[in-house]
Design an enzyme around this catalytic site. Structure first.
Site, PDB file in Angstrom:
ATOM      1  N   GLY A   1      38.462  16.839 -20.545  1.00 50.75           N
ATOM      2  CA  GLY A   1      38.814  15.968 -21.658  1.00 50.75           C
ATOM      3  C   GLY A   1      37.760  16.013 -22.752  1.00 50.75           C
ATOM      4  O   GLY A   1      36.955  15.095 -22.900  1.00 50.75           O
TER       5      GLY A   1
ATOM      6  N   SER B   1      31.190  14.231 -26.559  1.00 47.80           N
ATOM      7  CA  SER B   1      30.421  14.298 -25.297  1.00 47.80           C
ATOM      8  C   SER B   1      29.946  15.718 -25.015  1.00 47.80           C
ATOM      9  O   SER B   1      28.899  15.911 -24.381  1.00 47.80           O
ATOM     10  CB  SER B   1      31.253  13.762 -24.129  1.00 47.80           C
ATOM     11  OG  SER B   1      32.519  14.370 -24.083  1.00 47.80           O
TER      12      SER B   1
ATOM     13  N   GLY C   1      46.092  15.998 -26.797  1.00 46.86           N
ATOM     14  CA  GLY C   1      45.838  14.555 -26.843  1.00 46.86           C
ATOM     15  C   GLY C   1      46.331  13.830 -25.601  1.00 46.86           C
ATOM     16  O   GLY C   1      47.344  14.203 -25.016  1.00 46.86           O
TER      17      GLY C   1
ATOM     18  N   SER D   1      44.062  20.704 -16.778  1.00 46.87           N
ATOM     19  CA  SER D   1      42.919  20.828 -15.870  1.00 46.87           C
ATOM     20  C   SER D   1      43.341  21.268 -14.474  1.00 46.87           C
ATOM     21  O   SER D   1      42.643  22.046 -13.824  1.00 46.87           O
ATOM     22  CB  SER D   1      42.121  19.525 -15.826  1.00 46.87           C
ATOM     23  OG  SER D   1      42.692  18.614 -14.925  1.00 46.87           O
TER      24      SER D   1
ATOM     25  N   HIS E   1      43.891   8.856 -19.396  1.00 43.75           N
ATOM     26  CA  HIS E   1      43.492   7.600 -18.776  1.00 43.75           C
ATOM     27  C   HIS E   1      44.653   6.897 -18.061  1.00 43.75           C
ATOM     28  O   HIS E   1      44.503   5.749 -17.635  1.00 43.75           O
ATOM     29  CB  HIS E   1      42.843   6.674 -19.807  1.00 43.75           C
ATOM     30  CG  HIS E   1      41.448   7.101 -20.188  1.00 43.75           C
ATOM     31  ND1 HIS E   1      41.127   8.412 -20.453  1.00 43.75           N
ATOM     32  CD2 HIS E   1      40.290   6.396 -20.322  1.00 43.75           C
ATOM     33  CE1 HIS E   1      39.834   8.483 -20.756  1.00 43.75           C
ATOM     34  NE2 HIS E   1      39.309   7.275 -20.677  1.00 43.75           N
TER      35      HIS E   1
HETATM   36 MG    MG Z   1      36.162   8.173 -22.668  1.00 44.52          MG
END
Ligand code: MG
Length: 205
Positions: free
Chosen positions: A41, A47, A70, A119, A139
């Site tokens: 993600g 990140s 997305g 993934s 999520h």
């Molecule tokens: Mg997050």
């Protein structure tokens, strides 16, 4: 962390607190010798800058895994939709150009690999033990559990499992990530390390 990369992370779209980002950076730096750092993600790369610069400092590699269409919460009509990411021809989101730009600006093109994939599909052909897994993909319960089931068996002994967006209070956010975290703790396969805000960190036994 190098100030130029930090500035790139600050300017990047996405939701990651700086303290959490710096923790990711230190963890990646400390575990990149065990095996590649794998991020599930990547979105636009915020990140990835922290993880990639950490991996680079240890002469390691970051793998950025994302389908780039997305997550559920990023789709039109949802709270976290960003119209800049909409590809009008594909009639779908496309965050890949943002990730490439972020990695280029952060000087990480030689140290981070982008894999555009679901993934679980990549997991089927991935056998290298990994030094650190960062789960920050879809999520929903189904998506989060799918990432967990497909990838956690690949973490090397002594490697790290990091999970973003732990919200002990359901009023603060979705419960899938913290459910994964609790599941991992209960499995007996990990030692709990201190959390950083909403970032859960476990070490594989
Ligand atoms: Mg997050």
């Amino acid at each position: 962390m190098d100030p130029q990369a930090l500035a790139v992370a600050h300017a990047c779209k996405g939701f990651l607190d700086e303290e959490e980002g710096l923790r990711l950076h230190e963890l990646a730096r400390a575990h990149a010798q065990i095996g590649p750092i794998v991020e599930i993600g990547s979105y636009c790369g915020k990140s990835a800058v922290y993880l990639g610069t950490g991996a680079r400092a240890a002469n390691g590699t970051l793998l950025c895994v994302d389908h780039h269409r997305g997550s559920e919460e990023n789709q039109p009509g949802w709270e976290h939709h960003d119209t800049d990411t909409w590809d009008t021809e594909a009639k779908a989101m496309d965050t890949l150009p943002f990730l490439r730009r972020t990695l280029r600006l952060a000087g990480l093109e030689q140290h981070a690999m982008i894999v555009v994939a679901q993934s679980a599909v990549l997991a089927k052909i991935w056998s290298t033990p990994i030094g650190m897994l960062f789960i920050d993909g879809g999520h929903s319960f189904e998506a989060a559990r799918g990432d967990y089931d497909a990838w956690t068996p690949k973490i090397a002994p002594g490697g790290i499992l990091a999970i973003h967006d732990l919200f002990p209070n359901p009023a603060d956010g979705g419960q899938a990530p913290i459910e994964l975290y609790r599941h991992a703790c209960a499995s007996g396969a990990y030692d709990e390390l201190p959390t950083t805000k909403t970032l859960g960190v476990l070490r594989r036994r």
